[in-house]
Motif scaffolding. Structure first.
Motif, PDB file in Angstrom:
ATOM      1  N   THR A  15       0.817  -0.732   0.010  1.00 18.78           N
ATOM      2  CA  THR A  15      -0.376   0.417  -0.129  1.00 18.78           C
ATOM      3  C   THR A  15       1.023   1.127  -0.015  1.00 18.78           C
ATOM      4  N   ASP A  16       2.072   1.039  -0.057  1.00 18.22           N
ATOM      5  CA  ASP A  16       3.104   2.207   0.535  1.00 18.22           C
ATOM      6  C   ASP A  16       3.978   1.941  -1.681  1.00 18.22           C
ATOM      7  N   ALA A  17       2.969   1.581  -2.170  1.00 18.79           N
ATOM      8  CA  ALA A  17       3.810   1.372  -3.126  1.00 18.79           C
ATOM      9  C   ALA A  17       4.962   3.136  -4.095  1.00 18.79           C
ATOM     10  N   TYR A  18       5.620   2.771  -4.455  1.00 21.75           N
ATOM     11  CA  TYR A  18       6.033   5.197  -4.190  1.00 21.75           C
ATOM     12  C   TYR A  18       7.086   4.244  -6.547  1.00 21.75           C
ATOM     13  N   VAL A  19       7.151   5.591  -6.898  1.00 22.10           N
ATOM     14  CA  VAL A  19       7.970   6.190  -7.731  1.00 22.10           C
ATOM     15  C   VAL A  19       8.918   6.921  -7.609  1.00 22.10           C
ATOM     16  N   LYS A  20       9.982   7.007  -7.842  1.00 19.91           N
ATOM     17  CA  LYS A  20      11.538   8.199  -8.376  1.00 19.91           C
ATOM     18  C   LYS A  20      10.523   8.625  -9.593  1.00 19.91           C
ATOM     19  N   LEU A  21      10.308  10.558  -8.928  1.00 18.84           N
ATOM     20  CA  LEU A  21       9.716  10.362 -10.976  1.00 18.84           C
ATOM     21  C   LEU A  21      11.105  11.037 -10.929  1.00 18.84           C
ATOM     22  N   LEU A  22      11.240  11.435 -12.053  1.00 18.90           N
ATOM     23  CA  LEU A  22      11.816  12.701 -13.359  1.00 18.90           C
ATOM     24  C   LEU A  22      11.652  13.722 -13.953  1.00 18.90           C
ATOM     25  N   LEU A  23      11.558  14.821 -13.253  1.00 21.32           N
ATOM     26  CA  LEU A  23      10.855  15.824 -13.928  1.00 21.32           C
ATOM     27  C   LEU A  23      11.894  16.718 -14.433  1.00 21.32           C
TER      28      LEU A  23
ATOM     29  N   GLY B   9       0.260  10.395   9.721  1.00 18.46           N
ATOM     30  CA  GLY B   9       1.388  10.814   8.584  1.00 18.46           C
ATOM     31  C   GLY B   9       0.554  12.408   8.254  1.00 18.46           C
ATOM     32  N   ASP B  10       1.562  13.213   7.582  1.00 16.60           N
ATOM     33  CA  ASP B  10       0.855  14.742   7.278  1.00 16.60           C
ATOM     34  C   ASP B  10       0.257  14.193   5.836  1.00 16.60           C
ATOM     35  N   ASP B  11      -0.043  15.107   4.778  1.00 21.40           N
ATOM     36  CA  ASP B  11      -0.299  15.626   3.453  1.00 21.40           C
ATOM     37  C   ASP B  11       0.453  14.443   2.883  1.00 21.40           C
ATOM     38  N   SER B  12       2.139  14.491   2.782  1.00 19.46           N
ATOM     39  CA  SER B  12       2.959  13.710   2.113  1.00 19.46           C
ATOM     40  C   SER B  12       2.232  12.001   2.674  1.00 19.46           C
ATOM     41  N   ALA B  13       1.763  11.959   3.117  1.00 16.46           N
ATOM     42  CA  ALA B  13       1.411  10.443   3.230  1.00 16.46           C
ATOM     43  C   ALA B  13       0.127  10.010   3.628  1.00 16.46           C
ATOM     44  N   LEU B  14      -0.800  10.885   3.225  1.00 16.23           N
ATOM     45  CA  LEU B  14      -2.014  10.946   3.045  1.00 16.23           C
ATOM     46  C   LEU B  14      -2.091   9.601   1.784  1.00 16.23           C
ATOM     47  N   PRO B  15      -2.022   9.819   0.744  1.00 16.09           N
ATOM     48  CA  PRO B  15      -1.879   9.514  -0.613  1.00 16.09           C
ATOM     49  C   PRO B  15      -1.898   7.606  -0.037  1.00 16.09           C
ATOM     50  N   ALA B  16      -0.240   6.520   1.113  1.00 15.96           N
ATOM     51  CA  ALA B  16      -0.590   5.836   1.656  1.00 15.96           C
ATOM     52  C   ALA B  16      -0.914   5.232   2.030  1.00 15.96           C
TER      53      ALA B  16
ATOM     54  N   ALA C 153      10.644   9.315   7.710  1.00 15.29           N
ATOM     55  CA  ALA C 153      10.559  10.675   7.371  1.00 15.29           C
ATOM     56  C   ALA C 153      10.078  11.256   5.564  1.00 15.29           C
ATOM     57  N   TYR C 154       9.673  11.591   5.252  1.00 16.42           N
ATOM     58  CA  TYR C 154       8.787  11.615   3.736  1.00 16.42           C
ATOM     59  C   TYR C 154       9.721  12.873   3.429  1.00 16.42           C
ATOM     60  N   TRP C 155       9.951  13.922   3.913  1.00 18.19           N
ATOM     61  CA  TRP C 155      10.551  14.916   3.092  1.00 18.19           C
ATOM     62  C   TRP C 155      10.884  16.505   5.280  1.00 18.19           C
ATOM     63  N   ALA C 156      11.457  16.919   4.906  1.00 18.66           N
ATOM     64  CA  ALA C 156      11.975  17.872   5.673  1.00 18.66           C
ATOM     65  C   ALA C 156      12.071  19.477   5.220  1.00 18.66           C
ATOM     66  N   LEU C 157      11.577  20.251   6.182  1.00 25.12           N
ATOM     67  CA  LEU C 157      11.507  21.033   6.548  1.00 25.12           C
ATOM     68  C   LEU C 157      12.644  22.577   5.431  1.00 25.12           C
ATOM     69  N   GLY C 158      12.319  23.072   5.050  1.00 27.47           N
ATOM     70  CA  GLY C 158      13.603  24.235   4.373  1.00 27.47           C
ATOM     71  C   GLY C 158      14.253  23.412   3.676  1.00 27.47           C
ATOM     72  N   ARG C 159      14.523  21.926   2.773  1.00 27.02           N
ATOM     73  CA  ARG C 159      15.070  21.311   2.239  1.00 27.02           C
ATOM     74  C   ARG C 159      14.791  20.420   1.119  1.00 27.02           C
TER      75      ARG C 159
ATOM     76  N   VAL D 110       0.992  -3.505  17.737  1.00 28.31           N
ATOM     77  CA  VAL D 110      -0.028  -2.839  17.151  1.00 28.31           C
ATOM     78  C   VAL D 110       1.403  -2.669  15.294  1.00 28.31           C
ATOM     79  N   VAL D 111       0.348  -2.048  15.079  1.00 23.14           N
ATOM     80  CA  VAL D 111       1.304  -2.449  13.172  1.00 23.14           C
ATOM     81  C   VAL D 111       1.136  -0.964  13.083  1.00 23.14           C
ATOM     82  N   VAL D 112       2.382  -0.336  12.634  1.00 26.25           N
ATOM     83  CA  VAL D 112       2.424   1.447  12.728  1.00 26.25           C
ATOM     84  C   VAL D 112       2.800   1.214  11.399  1.00 26.25           C
ATOM     85  N   PHE D 113       1.901   2.525  10.869  1.00 23.93           N
ATOM     86  CA  PHE D 113       2.858   3.165   9.629  1.00 23.93           C
ATOM     87  C   PHE D 113       3.371   4.518   9.939  1.00 23.93           C
ATOM     88  N   ALA D 114       4.306   5.577  10.485  1.00 21.18           N
ATOM     89  CA  ALA D 114       4.371   6.625  10.677  1.00 21.18           C
ATOM     90  C   ALA D 114       5.186   6.618   9.418  1.00 21.18           C
ATOM     91  N   HIS D 115       4.353   8.800   8.794  1.00 17.22           N
ATOM     92  CA  HIS D 115       5.661   8.909   8.186  1.00 17.22           C
ATOM     93  C   HIS D 115       5.262  10.625   8.122  1.00 17.22           C
TER      94      HIS D 115
END
Ligand SMILES: Cc1cc2nc3c(=O)[nH]c(=O)nc-3n(C[C@H](O)[C@H](O)[C@H](O)COP(=O)(O)OP(=O)(O)OC[C@H]3O[C@@H](n4cnc5c(N)ncnc54)[C@H](O)[C@@H]3O)c2cc1C
Length: 290
Positions: A60-68, A160-167, A265-271, A232-237
């Motif tokens: 359920t957390d399948a992801y891809v690397k986009l090249l933009l 999770g926050d918005d970035s983890a909402l899809p997963a 972590a899915y992202w970091a503030l200011g990075r 408990v099974v935890v998903f925290a991102h």
């Protein structure tokens, strides 16, 4: 005189590196909320992508690397990065960004990716906002390995926050009907809530951060929970600062087993993502000390 058969003319092929990319065509876009844009991707790449990622797409957390391409760049996918490195400056190369595969529509032969709209900074967020049918998007094959608890007696805790909402949304949708647990999702405000499918026994709690630092409300809600008495099974991102603090609660205080924790972590503030990914090899980027 015998004439040797000539090689049939071959269409020009992309170099090997570029061939490992899947080049999708934007089918349509949908504004799901003020801070979330869904992009439906189709085209001839879909079949090869589904085949290459058959196993990973079960997660359920399948992801891809986009090249933009960077804003204003005239480069178009597929990208032969080795060749590009010899002809364009490093800061003109396409950037890599990581995104969850929100869903696959096998009948329509499209895949959907939900992009957080986080202002006009960055590359991927603004790309999604500006995406139009017919635009091209190059991705890697999918990775991913997490699945929610298969045992209704073992609850899930998703946060999770918005970035983890899809997963999180993908996990809630694919839980068995009798699943139990809690999903804590932090978004900016009520307009960012989505109508998500979830089993009756799994509470979906939306947290509105307003102007607070991302992750503040997730941590407050997590710290207010009772310490679980069983597995408990935890998903925290989500944002890195939040994830590090969540690790303190889940691992150090609650003493949950590392094997039951999907936490990163899915992202970091200011990075920008490039810096954020590089920092995973530095102490600032480590979620666990070892
Ligand atoms: C496995 C994985 C799956 C992910 N899935 C998704 C997904 O499905 N949808 C999604 O939107 N993101 C997802 N992310 C997060 C996404 O990769 C990052 O948010 C990425 O930095 C966005 O790229 P960008 O070009 O828009 O911004 P960048 O150029 O990377 O960053 C520019 C600025 O924007 C800030 N920023 C980046 N992301 C956010 C954010 N979400 N909110 C507020 N500010 C931000 C950065 O701190 C930086 O200051 C995922 C990350 C991982 C590792």
């Amino acid at each position: 005189m015998t004439t040797l058969p000539t090689e049939p003319a071959r269409p020009e092929r992309a170099p090997r590196a570029a061939r490992s990319q899947h080049v999708f065509v934007v089918d349509r876009t949908e504004r799901l909320s003020p801070h979330l844009m869904r992009v439906h991707l189709g085209g001839e790449a879909v079949d090869g992508f589904l085949e290459a990622g058959a196993e990973q797409l079960e997660a359920t957390d399948a992801y891809v690397k986009l090249l933009l391409p960077r804003p204003g760049s005239s480069l178009v996918p597929p990208f032969d990065l080795d060749a590009l490195r010899t002809r364009v400056a490093a800061d003109e190369l396409p950037v890599r960004r990581t995104y969850t595969i929100r869903s696959v529509d096998r009948a329509a032969r499209t895949i959907a990716i939900d992009f957080v709209v986080h202002g006009d900074v960055g590359v991927a967020g603004p790309w999604a906002l500006a995406a139009r049918p017919g635009d091209l998007l190059a991705t890697s094959s999918p990775g991913g390995l997490w699945r929610p608890s298969a045992d209704p007696a073992v609850p899930d805790l998703l946060l999770g926050d918005d970035s983890a909402l899809p997963a999180i949304a993908a996990a809630l949708e694919r839980m068995p009907a009798g699943a139990t647990g809690l999903a804590l999702v932090e978004v900016e405000g009520p307009a960012d809530e989505l109508a998500l499918e979830h089993p009756e026994g799994v509470e979906l709690r939306w947290l509105h951060r307003g102007d607070a630092v991302p992750g503040t409300l997730l941590l407050e809600a997590l710290r207010a929970l009772d310490v679980p008495t069983g597995p408990v099974v935890v998903f925290a991102h989500g944002e890195r600062g939040m994830v590090k603090e969540a690790r303190v609660v889940l691992h150090d205080t609650w003493r949950l087993d590392r094997a039951s924790l999907s936490i990163s972590a899915y992202w970091a503030l200011g990075r920008e993502e490039d810096r954020f990914q590089a920092e995973k090899r530095e102490p600032v980027g480590a979620i666990f000390a070892d």
